[in-house]
Design a protein around this motif. Structure first.
Motif, PDB file in Angstrom:
ATOM      1  N   TRP A 131     -34.385  42.960 -21.052  1.00 10.78           N
ATOM      2  CA  TRP A 131     -33.516  42.303 -22.027  1.00 10.78           C
ATOM      3  C   TRP A 131     -32.912  43.277 -23.041  1.00 10.78           C
ATOM      4  O   TRP A 131     -31.700  43.267 -23.252  1.00 10.78           O
ATOM      5  CB  TRP A 131     -34.277  41.162 -22.715  1.00 10.78           C
ATOM      6  CG  TRP A 131     -34.198  39.896 -21.926  1.00 10.78           C
ATOM      7  CD1 TRP A 131     -34.777  39.637 -20.721  1.00 10.78           C
ATOM      8  CD2 TRP A 131     -33.455  38.718 -22.267  1.00 10.78           C
ATOM      9  NE1 TRP A 131     -34.462  38.378 -20.288  1.00 10.78           N
ATOM     10  CE2 TRP A 131     -33.658  37.785 -21.218  1.00 10.78           C
ATOM     11  CE3 TRP A 131     -32.673  38.360 -23.350  1.00 10.78           C
ATOM     12  CZ2 TRP A 131     -33.076  36.522 -21.231  1.00 10.78           C
ATOM     13  CZ3 TRP A 131     -32.095  37.089 -23.368  1.00 10.78           C
ATOM     14  CH2 TRP A 131     -32.297  36.192 -22.319  1.00 10.78           C
ATOM     15  N   PRO A 132     -33.692  44.137 -23.688  1.00  9.86           N
ATOM     16  CA  PRO A 132     -33.043  45.100 -24.591  1.00  9.86           C
ATOM     17  C   PRO A 132     -32.139  46.079 -23.856  1.00  9.86           C
ATOM     18  O   PRO A 132     -31.123  46.525 -24.407  1.00  9.86           O
ATOM     19  CB  PRO A 132     -34.222  45.808 -25.269  1.00  9.86           C
ATOM     20  CG  PRO A 132     -35.388  45.567 -24.395  1.00  9.86           C
ATOM     21  CD  PRO A 132     -35.164  44.246 -23.748  1.00  9.86           C
ATOM     22  N   ILE A 145     -43.868  42.442 -19.499  1.00 13.72           N
ATOM     23  CA  ILE A 145     -43.506  43.860 -19.590  1.00 13.72           C
ATOM     24  C   ILE A 145     -42.102  44.087 -19.040  1.00 13.72           C
ATOM     25  O   ILE A 145     -41.276  44.787 -19.646  1.00 13.72           O
ATOM     26  CB  ILE A 145     -44.534  44.725 -18.831  1.00 13.72           C
ATOM     27  CG1 ILE A 145     -45.891  44.667 -19.535  1.00 13.72           C
ATOM     28  CG2 ILE A 145     -44.054  46.171 -18.727  1.00 13.72           C
ATOM     29  CD1 ILE A 145     -47.014  45.320 -18.758  1.00 13.72           C
ATOM     30  N   ALA A 146     -41.824  43.471 -17.884  1.00 12.11           N
ATOM     31  CA  ALA A 146     -40.514  43.653 -17.257  1.00 12.11           C
ATOM     32  C   ALA A 146     -39.393  43.135 -18.154  1.00 12.11           C
ATOM     33  O   ALA A 146     -38.385  43.811 -18.371  1.00 12.11           O
ATOM     34  CB  ALA A 146     -40.482  42.941 -15.904  1.00 12.11           C
ATOM     35  N   VAL A 179     -36.257  38.570 -10.105  1.00 15.32           N
ATOM     36  CA  VAL A 179     -35.421  37.863 -11.074  1.00 15.32           C
ATOM     37  C   VAL A 179     -35.095  38.766 -12.260  1.00 15.32           C
ATOM     38  O   VAL A 179     -33.968  38.764 -12.766  1.00 15.32           O
ATOM     39  CB  VAL A 179     -36.121  36.574 -11.553  1.00 15.32           C
ATOM     40  CG1 VAL A 179     -35.339  35.923 -12.685  1.00 15.32           C
ATOM     41  CG2 VAL A 179     -36.265  35.596 -10.399  1.00 15.32           C
ATOM     42  N   SER A 180     -36.066  39.553 -12.702  1.00 14.17           N
ATOM     43  CA  SER A 180     -35.821  40.431 -13.848  1.00 14.17           C
ATOM     44  C   SER A 180     -34.779  41.494 -13.508  1.00 14.17           C
ATOM     45  O   SER A 180     -33.953  41.856 -14.357  1.00 14.17           O
ATOM     46  CB  SER A 180     -37.124  41.088 -14.305  1.00 14.17           C
ATOM     47  OG  SER A 180     -37.637  41.945 -13.302  1.00 14.17           O
ATOM     48  N   GLY A 216     -39.214  39.124 -23.820  1.00 13.75           N
ATOM     49  CA  GLY A 216     -40.629  39.309 -23.520  1.00 13.75           C
ATOM     50  C   GLY A 216     -41.515  38.165 -23.973  1.00 13.75           C
ATOM     51  O   GLY A 216     -42.456  37.783 -23.267  1.00 13.75           O
ATOM     52  N   CYS A 217     -41.213  37.607 -25.143  1.00 18.28           N
ATOM     53  CA  CYS A 217     -42.106  36.597 -25.733  1.00 18.28           C
ATOM     54  C   CYS A 217     -41.736  35.165 -25.378  1.00 18.28           C
ATOM     55  O   CYS A 217     -42.561  34.264 -25.528  1.00 18.28           O
ATOM     56  CB  CYS A 217     -42.122  36.750 -27.256  1.00 18.28           C
ATOM     57  SG  CYS A 217     -42.737  38.348 -27.820  1.00 18.28           S
ATOM     58  N   TYR A 218     -40.493  34.947 -24.929  1.00 15.61           N
ATOM     59  CA  TYR A 218     -40.086  33.569 -24.637  1.00 15.61           C
ATOM     60  C   TYR A 218     -39.636  33.388 -23.187  1.00 15.61           C
ATOM     61  O   TYR A 218     -40.135  32.517 -22.479  1.00 15.61           O
ATOM     62  CB  TYR A 218     -38.964  33.143 -25.582  1.00 15.61           C
ATOM     63  CG  TYR A 218     -38.467  31.743 -25.308  1.00 15.61           C
ATOM     64  CD1 TYR A 218     -39.180  30.636 -25.751  1.00 15.61           C
ATOM     65  CD2 TYR A 218     -37.293  31.521 -24.588  1.00 15.61           C
ATOM     66  CE1 TYR A 218     -38.743  29.351 -25.485  1.00 15.61           C
ATOM     67  CE2 TYR A 218     -36.847  30.241 -24.318  1.00 15.61           C
ATOM     68  CZ  TYR A 218     -37.570  29.161 -24.772  1.00 15.61           C
ATOM     69  OH  TYR A 218     -37.144  27.887 -24.498  1.00 15.61           O
TER      70      TYR A 218
END
Length: 221
Positions: A34-35, A28-29, A164-165, A65-67
């Motif tokens: 990222w976007p 979720i984070a 980290v996010s 999110g996916c990778y």
């Protein structure tokens, strides 16, 4: 009274969910960070709302999110299992190991994966990595170890991926800038060739038989 109670209820539910599902918390984070970084990078370029590349922003969200979130979660779990202590000395050791192992993998994956998501093919992805990975690594070596020393040395394990996010918000903005700079360089490189072809296309076809006498007559005058 209703609003504060609702907020507190949602906070408690989020804490329970985050503690029970740390990977989902990271997904979720990173699906937000990222976007957002891509949006920030385009904003710093001076783009207006109508000019934003929304598909690029979507690609960043999917990749983050996916990778990135699952791979980063896996690395953090491995690092915590190998060095379970939480202090600055162990944090510095983990940061050094990460800089030599996970960081190159992450940077390579970013340039390779984002190029594939743009539909440019494997050869273009390899060229992207070859061109930009060394530059990125030279900068990362002065920034990432410091942040990860703090992360591993001072931040509790359940909150590390969130820390980290947050730091990644600015680092990914830099990566987005690096990737976009390459696209601009390629555009500038190919633009003169395209303009030359267009110019040549519009030139009249001249025959030597008719052109040479005209030149001679002009000089004779």
């Amino acid at each position: 009274m209703v609003v504060p109670m609702t907020v507190n209820f949602l906070k408690s539910k989020w804490r329970l969910f985050a503690s029970a599902h740390p990977l989902a918390k990271g997904v979720i984070a990173y699906s937000i960070v990222w976007p957002t970084s891509s949006f920030m990078q385009q904003t710093l370029e001076g783009k207006q709302l109508k000019d934003y590349d929304w598909m690029r922003i979507l690609r960043f969200g999917l990749f983050g999110g996916c990778y990135v979130a699952p791979t980063l979660y896996g690395w953090l779990r491995v690092a915590s299992a190998m060095w379970p202590q939480t202090n600055l000395r162990i944090g510095a050791l983990k940061a050094i190991v990460e800089q030599a192992s996970y960081a190159p993998f992450a940077s390579t994956s970013f340039y390779f994966g984002m190029t594939l998501l743009e539909g440019k093919g494997i050869e273009a992805a390899k060229a992207e990595v070859k061109d930009k990975f060394p530059k990125t690594l030279r900068i990362a070596i002065f920034i990432i170890p410091v942040l990860q020393t703090i992360n591993f040395g001072l931040i509790p394990e359940p909150n590390r991926i969130l820390f980290v996010s947050f730091c990644s918000l600015f680092w990914i903005t830099f990566l987005a800038h690096m990737q976009k700079q390459g696209e601009k360089a390629q555009l500038n490189e190919h633009m003169p060739k395209q303009q030359l072809k267009q110019f040549q296309h519009h030139l009249p076809v001249l025959k030597n038989e008719s052109f040479i006498p005209k030149v001679n007559n002009a000089f004779a005058l």
